[in-house]
Scaffold this motif. Structure first.
Motif, PDB file in Angstrom:
ATOM      1  N   TYR A  10       0.872  -1.175  -0.014  1.00 43.77           N
ATOM      2  CA  TYR A  10      -0.116  -0.043  -0.028  1.00 43.77           C
ATOM      3  C   TYR A  10       1.009   1.247  -0.066  1.00 43.77           C
ATOM      4  O   TYR A  10       1.956   1.213   0.461  1.00 43.77           O
ATOM      5  CB  TYR A  10      -1.079   0.045   0.930  1.00 43.77           C
ATOM      6  CG  TYR A  10      -1.776  -1.229   1.535  1.00 43.77           C
ATOM      7  CD1 TYR A  10      -1.518  -2.371   2.158  1.00 43.77           C
ATOM      8  CD2 TYR A  10      -3.102  -1.252   0.747  1.00 43.77           C
ATOM      9  CE1 TYR A  10      -2.424  -3.253   2.316  1.00 43.77           C
ATOM     10  CE2 TYR A  10      -3.844  -2.192   0.756  1.00 43.77           C
ATOM     11  CZ  TYR A  10      -3.449  -3.502   1.510  1.00 43.77           C
ATOM     12  OH  TYR A  10      -4.223  -4.585   1.513  1.00 43.77           O
ATOM     13  N   LEU A  11       0.386   2.319  -0.706  1.00 42.33           N
ATOM     14  CA  LEU A  11       1.160   3.527  -1.105  1.00 42.33           C
ATOM     15  C   LEU A  11       0.040   4.498  -0.902  1.00 42.33           C
ATOM     16  O   LEU A  11      -0.556   4.714  -1.619  1.00 42.33           O
ATOM     17  CB  LEU A  11       1.916   3.340  -2.207  1.00 42.33           C
ATOM     18  CG  LEU A  11       3.510   3.714  -2.074  1.00 42.33           C
ATOM     19  CD1 LEU A  11       4.187   3.485  -0.944  1.00 42.33           C
ATOM     20  CD2 LEU A  11       4.254   3.443  -3.494  1.00 42.33           C
ATOM     21  N   VAL A  12       0.692   5.791  -0.434  1.00 41.67           N
ATOM     22  CA  VAL A  12      -0.042   6.890  -0.364  1.00 41.67           C
ATOM     23  C   VAL A  12       0.871   7.973  -0.686  1.00 41.67           C
ATOM     24  O   VAL A  12       1.828   8.203   0.038  1.00 41.67           O
ATOM     25  CB  VAL A  12      -0.891   7.232   0.947  1.00 41.67           C
ATOM     26  CG1 VAL A  12      -1.887   8.560   0.834  1.00 41.67           C
ATOM     27  CG2 VAL A  12      -1.994   6.247   1.446  1.00 41.67           C
ATOM     28  N   LYS A  13       0.480   8.787  -1.906  1.00 46.04           N
ATOM     29  CA  LYS A  13       1.329   9.893  -2.353  1.00 46.04           C
ATOM     30  C   LYS A  13       0.245  11.057  -2.629  1.00 46.04           C
ATOM     31  O   LYS A  13      -0.866  11.197  -2.616  1.00 46.04           O
ATOM     32  CB  LYS A  13       1.928   9.442  -3.612  1.00 46.04           C
ATOM     33  CG  LYS A  13       2.940   8.378  -3.356  1.00 46.04           C
ATOM     34  CD  LYS A  13       4.033   8.609  -2.536  1.00 46.04           C
ATOM     35  CE  LYS A  13       5.238   7.529  -2.435  1.00 46.04           C
ATOM     36  NZ  LYS A  13       6.152   7.993  -1.291  1.00 46.04           N
ATOM     37  N   ARG A  14       1.032  11.979  -2.814  1.00 48.29           N
ATOM     38  CA  ARG A  14       0.321  13.482  -3.144  1.00 48.29           C
ATOM     39  C   ARG A  14       0.697  13.958  -4.418  1.00 48.29           C
ATOM     40  O   ARG A  14       1.721  13.417  -5.142  1.00 48.29           O
ATOM     41  CB  ARG A  14       0.741  14.561  -2.427  1.00 48.29           C
ATOM     42  CG  ARG A  14       0.542  14.486  -0.900  1.00 48.29           C
ATOM     43  CD  ARG A  14       0.347  15.521  -0.075  1.00 48.29           C
ATOM     44  NE  ARG A  14      -0.343  15.426   1.139  1.00 48.29           N
ATOM     45  CZ  ARG A  14      -1.462  15.137   1.859  1.00 48.29           C
ATOM     46  NH1 ARG A  14      -2.547  15.209   0.851  1.00 48.29           N
ATOM     47  NH2 ARG A  14      -1.744  14.783   2.841  1.00 48.29           N
ATOM     48  N   THR A  15      -0.612  14.280  -5.067  1.00 52.22           N
ATOM     49  CA  THR A  15      -0.370  14.867  -6.464  1.00 52.22           C
ATOM     50  C   THR A  15       0.925  15.645  -6.722  1.00 52.22           C
ATOM     51  O   THR A  15       1.204  16.550  -5.889  1.00 52.22           O
ATOM     52  CB  THR A  15      -1.506  15.833  -6.669  1.00 52.22           C
ATOM     53  OG1 THR A  15      -2.761  15.194  -6.411  1.00 52.22           O
ATOM     54  CG2 THR A  15      -1.452  16.294  -8.349  1.00 52.22           C
ATOM     55  N   GLY A  16       1.583  15.096  -7.763  1.00 51.58           N
ATOM     56  CA  GLY A  16       2.952  15.785  -8.270  1.00 51.58           C
ATOM     57  C   GLY A  16       4.094  15.131  -7.834  1.00 51.58           C
ATOM     58  O   GLY A  16       5.190  15.453  -8.272  1.00 51.58           O
ATOM     59  N   GLU A  17       3.965  14.228  -6.672  1.00 49.77           N
ATOM     60  CA  GLU A  17       5.143  13.409  -6.257  1.00 49.77           C
ATOM     61  C   GLU A  17       5.612  12.537  -7.323  1.00 49.77           C
ATOM     62  O   GLU A  17       4.923  12.051  -8.065  1.00 49.77           O
ATOM     63  CB  GLU A  17       4.790  12.815  -4.967  1.00 49.77           C
ATOM     64  CG  GLU A  17       4.610  13.590  -3.738  1.00 49.77           C
ATOM     65  CD  GLU A  17       4.675  12.648  -2.441  1.00 49.77           C
ATOM     66  OE1 GLU A  17       3.460  12.311  -1.966  1.00 49.77           O
ATOM     67  OE2 GLU A  17       5.708  11.995  -1.980  1.00 49.77           O
ATOM     68  N   PRO A 107       2.000  -9.614  -5.535  1.00 48.94           N
ATOM     69  CA  PRO A 107       0.978  -9.414  -4.792  1.00 48.94           C
ATOM     70  C   PRO A 107       0.236  -8.020  -5.198  1.00 48.94           C
ATOM     71  O   PRO A 107      -0.983  -8.013  -4.748  1.00 48.94           O
ATOM     72  CB  PRO A 107       1.381  -9.536  -3.501  1.00 48.94           C
ATOM     73  CG  PRO A 107       2.663  -8.966  -3.712  1.00 48.94           C
ATOM     74  CD  PRO A 107       3.173  -9.619  -4.681  1.00 48.94           C
ATOM     75  N   GLY A 108       1.004  -7.238  -5.772  1.00 51.65           N
ATOM     76  CA  GLY A 108       0.362  -5.872  -6.352  1.00 51.65           C
ATOM     77  C   GLY A 108       0.629  -4.748  -5.109  1.00 51.65           C
ATOM     78  O   GLY A 108       0.767  -5.054  -4.021  1.00 51.65           O
ATOM     79  N   THR A 109       0.387  -3.536  -5.739  1.00 42.83           N
ATOM     80  CA  THR A 109       0.668  -2.258  -4.907  1.00 42.83           C
ATOM     81  C   THR A 109      -0.410  -1.425  -5.024  1.00 42.83           C
ATOM     82  O   THR A 109      -0.916  -1.215  -6.185  1.00 42.83           O
ATOM     83  CB  THR A 109       1.932  -1.691  -5.239  1.00 42.83           C
ATOM     84  OG1 THR A 109       3.240  -2.305  -4.919  1.00 42.83           O
ATOM     85  CG2 THR A 109       2.100  -0.317  -4.702  1.00 42.83           C
ATOM     86  N   ARG A 110      -1.376  -1.201  -3.939  1.00 43.52           N
ATOM     87  CA  ARG A 110      -2.409  -0.372  -4.157  1.00 43.52           C
ATOM     88  C   ARG A 110      -2.182   0.846  -3.686  1.00 43.52           C
ATOM     89  O   ARG A 110      -1.376   1.391  -2.609  1.00 43.52           O
ATOM     90  CB  ARG A 110      -3.654  -0.777  -3.333  1.00 43.52           C
ATOM     91  CG  ARG A 110      -5.025  -0.075  -3.368  1.00 43.52           C
ATOM     92  CD  ARG A 110      -5.920  -0.640  -2.737  1.00 43.52           C
ATOM     93  NE  ARG A 110      -6.397  -2.009  -3.309  1.00 43.52           N
ATOM     94  CZ  ARG A 110      -7.197  -1.989  -4.229  1.00 43.52           C
ATOM     95  NH1 ARG A 110      -7.638  -1.072  -4.952  1.00 43.52           N
ATOM     96  NH2 ARG A 110      -7.482  -3.296  -4.599  1.00 43.52           N
ATOM     97  N   LEU A 111      -1.868   1.701  -4.672  1.00 44.21           N
ATOM     98  CA  LEU A 111      -1.584   3.199  -4.847  1.00 44.21           C
ATOM     99  C   LEU A 111      -2.553   4.155  -4.679  1.00 44.21           C
ATOM    100  O   LEU A 111      -3.807   4.014  -5.518  1.00 44.21           O
ATOM    101  CB  LEU A 111      -0.742   3.542  -6.037  1.00 44.21           C
ATOM    102  CG  LEU A 111      -0.160   5.081  -6.039  1.00 44.21           C
ATOM    103  CD1 LEU A 111       0.827   5.373  -4.897  1.00 44.21           C
ATOM    104  CD2 LEU A 111       0.267   5.269  -7.505  1.00 44.21           C
TER     105      LEU A 111
END
Lengths: 114, 114
Positions: A10-17, A107-111
């Motif tokens: 799992y990954l949480v990023k901000r717009t533009g990163e 297994p996949g990365t949910r972004l």
């Protein structure tokens, strides 16, 4: 037993990163693939590579780039993440042979891009 | 343009009965077809495949049928078990620029009721 691993579940990023998704396979496979999976759209091919330093565009390469410096590693790069890149990202690898070629998936990365 | 179609997004079947999942394709140059099973939060896993020169392939409870004239593929699961509940993707392989690419359908969610 083939193993395909992805650096994050799992990954949480901000717009533009700038976002790096890493994939490693341990079976000496020539081919590696990056897909994204979205509801109602199935798996769509972003990029694939059939050899070190080789890459080919898939069906939806816009906004993405890839890197394959070593045979076992295939990286997907989002140069400037956008909200429409929120998705499940799946890496796969396969041997290059005509018959019985099978892709093995990680297994996949949910972004999530906020 | 969806070259591989799974027109049923979901299917419910009673345990012990037959599950039939369907897939249609448009490109007559596809030479190899595969079925994958996907559980939530996991990558797809290979289930069974068939070459375009064959019309049937069987592996235990799973049988894949290929009708080339109708450009139709089906997966039969007999008998169905609750553990078969998953999303099933069909995929077709084509040779593009000297390398193989896979086109996936949108998936069918199978629910096997106990």
């Amino acid at each position: 037993d083939v193993k395909v691993t992805q650096s994050s579940r799992y990954l949480v990023k901000r717009t533009g990163e700038k976002v790096f998704l890493e994939c490693v396979q341990d079976m000496d496979h020539e081919n590696m693939f990056w897909y994204r999976q979205d509801p109602g759209l199935g798996l769509r091919l972003i990029y694939f590579s059939y050899d070190v330093k080789m890459k080919e565009k898939g069906d939806i390469p816009e906004g993405y780039s890839v890197s394959r410096e070593k045979k076992e590693r295939f990286s997907l790069i989002l140069e400037s993440a956008s909200t429409n890149q929120t998705s499940m990202y799946l890496c796969a690898s396969s041997l290059r042979r005509r018959e019985k070629e099978t892709q093995y998936f990680g297994p996949g990365t949910r972004l999530l891009v906020l | 343009d969806q070259q591989v179609k799974q027109n049923s997004p979901s299917l419910s079947v009673q345990e012990g009965r037959i599950s039939i999942l369907n897939c249609d394709y448009t490109n007559s140059m596809f030479d190899y077809f595969l079925w994958y099973k996907k559980y939530p939060a996991e990558g797809p896993t290979f289930l069974i495949s068939i070459s375009s020169i064959k019309d049937k392939n069987e592996d235990g409870r799973f049988t894949v049928f290929l009708n080339k004239s109708a450009k139709h593929l089906s997966l039969h699961i007999v008998p169905s078990q609750p553990g078969d509940s998953a999303v099933y993707f069909c995929a077709a392989r084509s040779l593009t620029s000297g390398t193989y690419k896979y086109i996936f359908g949108t998936g069918t969610r199978l629910k096997v009721l106990a």
